[in-house]
Design a protein around this motif. Structure first.
Motif, PDB file in Angstrom:
ATOM      1  N   ALA A  34      44.320  44.195  46.208  1.00 42.75           N
ATOM      2  CA  ALA A  34      45.278  43.462  45.382  1.00 42.75           C
ATOM      3  C   ALA A  34      45.114  43.813  43.908  1.00 42.75           C
ATOM      4  O   ALA A  34      46.098  44.010  43.183  1.00 42.75           O
ATOM      5  CB  ALA A  34      45.102  41.959  45.585  1.00 42.75           C
ATOM      6  N   ALA A  35      43.855  43.916  43.454  1.00 38.73           N
ATOM      7  CA  ALA A  35      43.608  44.265  42.058  1.00 38.73           C
ATOM      8  C   ALA A  35      44.064  45.683  41.755  1.00 38.73           C
ATOM      9  O   ALA A  35      44.632  45.959  40.685  1.00 38.73           O
ATOM     10  CB  ALA A  35      42.125  44.113  41.741  1.00 38.73           C
ATOM     11  N   THR A  36      43.862  46.592  42.704  1.00 42.41           N
ATOM     12  CA  THR A  36      44.291  47.976  42.516  1.00 42.41           C
ATOM     13  C   THR A  36      45.807  48.075  42.454  1.00 42.41           C
ATOM     14  O   THR A  36      46.369  48.824  41.635  1.00 42.41           O
ATOM     15  CB  THR A  36      43.751  48.856  43.657  1.00 42.41           C
ATOM     16  N   MET A  37      46.484  47.312  43.301  1.00 46.27           N
ATOM     17  CA  MET A  37      47.957  47.309  43.289  1.00 46.27           C
ATOM     18  C   MET A  37      48.503  46.741  41.984  1.00 46.27           C
ATOM     19  O   MET A  37      49.592  47.117  41.542  1.00 46.27           O
ATOM     20  CB  MET A  37      48.486  46.498  44.468  1.00 46.27           C
ATOM     21  N   ASP A  38      47.746  45.860  41.354  1.00 43.11           N
ATOM     22  CA  ASP A  38      48.159  45.302  40.061  1.00 43.11           C
ATOM     23  C   ASP A  38      47.819  46.224  38.904  1.00 43.11           C
ATOM     24  O   ASP A  38      48.047  45.868  37.737  1.00 43.11           O
ATOM     25  CB  ASP A  38      47.494  43.946  39.828  1.00 43.11           C
ATOM     26  N   GLY A  39      47.270  47.391  39.200  1.00 41.60           N
ATOM     27  CA  GLY A  39      47.003  48.383  38.171  1.00 41.60           C
ATOM     28  C   GLY A  39      45.607  48.366  37.600  1.00 41.60           C
ATOM     29  O   GLY A  39      45.348  48.997  36.568  1.00 41.60           O
ATOM     30  N   ALA A  40      44.677  47.657  38.252  1.00 43.59           N
ATOM     31  CA  ALA A  40      43.309  47.588  37.745  1.00 43.59           C
ATOM     32  C   ALA A  40      42.591  48.917  37.960  1.00 43.59           C
ATOM     33  O   ALA A  40      42.691  49.523  39.031  1.00 43.59           O
ATOM     34  CB  ALA A  40      42.547  46.461  38.436  1.00 43.59           C
ATOM     35  N   THR A  41      41.857  49.346  36.955  1.00 38.83           N
ATOM     36  CA  THR A  41      41.029  50.540  37.092  1.00 38.83           C
ATOM     37  C   THR A  41      39.731  50.163  37.807  1.00 38.83           C
ATOM     38  O   THR A  41      39.452  48.990  38.061  1.00 38.83           O
ATOM     39  CB  THR A  41      40.710  51.137  35.721  1.00 38.83           C
ATOM     40  N   THR A  42      38.933  51.183  38.108  1.00 42.66           N
ATOM     41  CA  THR A  42      37.658  50.916  38.784  1.00 42.66           C
ATOM     42  C   THR A  42      36.748  50.029  37.931  1.00 42.66           C
ATOM     43  O   THR A  42      36.122  49.107  38.441  1.00 42.66           O
ATOM     44  CB  THR A  42      36.939  52.237  39.110  1.00 42.66           C
TER      45      THR A  42
END
Length: 283
Positions: free
Chosen positions: A178-186
């Motif tokens: 979910a965080a990755t889909m929201d554009g969060a980097t590693t």
């Protein structure tokens, strides 16, 4: 009100029969340490359960460094504090990053690295003392606080990585997705999602590493030698070198040195149990 059954009463009685003797046996050394600390020198070995003239003079001697073996007490206490906090912080950094990489990023070879780290626990830490001494000598780190800090990080990290990895496996992968889909980097995933959710385990591991470094004697004795560089446990060992050791001052200093870790443990004990057992069972 429901009365306890005979079986429940029997179980509690058994627990008390076991717990009370264990508690008393555990507290006896601590009580004797305190007894020495409040006893005058002439009454220290009287064998009484309480001194005739209890005094706080021994604490005054320690705090004001009024004995040959205590002339660097506050410097050595500060050395122990700095080394313990630095070792705890570095262990936490290394273990958190490693557990995140192995558990969440699934880096190739991560599991092999974790197994190799755990393999080091098959070798007693005392057996690694001489190789560690030689290694620190080769890098010019002897008689430097960094030598002891790095040694403590080496000893604490394998267990810390294993505990954090097990706790990390319990976190739902959907949170990462979910965080990755929201554009969060590693790095944002690590800082904003992983670290907050892992906080109980991080506090537990940090406390474990700090207490491990705080109580270390062997490596501190080998790697540090100057009176102004050694930690307080090594300085306490110097008391035993005298023909007429001031046992009342030794016990007073030991009692004072035991207070900070006791305070740290009781401040974070609710995290210690939950954090160190996180991931111990699978749901």
């Amino acid at each position: 009100m429901k009365l306890p059954t005979l079986r429940e009463v029997g179980t509690e009685a058994k627990l008390l029969l076991i717990g009370i003797p264990v508690f008393i046996w555990t507290m006896i050394p601590i009580y004797h340490m305190f007894l020495f600390a409040i006893s005058p020198k002439e009454d220290a070995f009287s064998g009484k359960l309480w001194p005739n003239h209890p005094t706080l003079h021994n604490f005054s001697i320690v705090f004001h460094q009024q004995h040959y073996f205590l002339r660097d007490f506050w410097i050595q206490f500060w050395n122990s504090t700095v080394i313990a906090l630095a070792a705890g912080a570095l262990t936490l950094f290394v273990a958190t990053a490693a557990a995140f990489s192995i558990s969440r990023l699934r880096v190739p070879g991560g599991r092999a690295v974790m197994n190799l780290a755990l393999f080091t626990y098959f070798i007693p830490a005392a057996f690694l003392a001489v190789p560690m001494y030689r290694t620190m000598g080769n890098y010019g780190l002897l008689n430097n606080h960094w030598s002891l800090i790095l040694a403590m990080v080496t000893i604490a990290s394998p267990y810390a990585i294993w505990v954090l990895k097990q706790a990390s496996d319990k976190l739902p992968l959907e949170l990462d997705e979910a965080a990755t889909m929201d554009g969060a980097t590693t790095l944002q995933l690590f800082r904003l999602v992983y670290v907050p959710l892992m906080m109980p385990s991080l506090v537990a591991i940090g406390t474990y590493a700090i207490l491990l470094a705080w109580n270390e004697y062997l490596y501190a004795f080998l790697l540090l030698s100057k009176d102004t560089d050694i930690t307080l446990p090594v300085a306490l060992g110097n008391f035993l070198a005298a023909d007429d050791s001031p046992w009342e001052l030794l016990m007073t200093t030991g009692f004072i040195y035991a207070l900070p870790p006791a305070a740290v443990y009781y401040a974070f004990k609710r995290y210690m149990v939950g954090g160190l057992t996180a991931g111990a069972v699978k749901s």
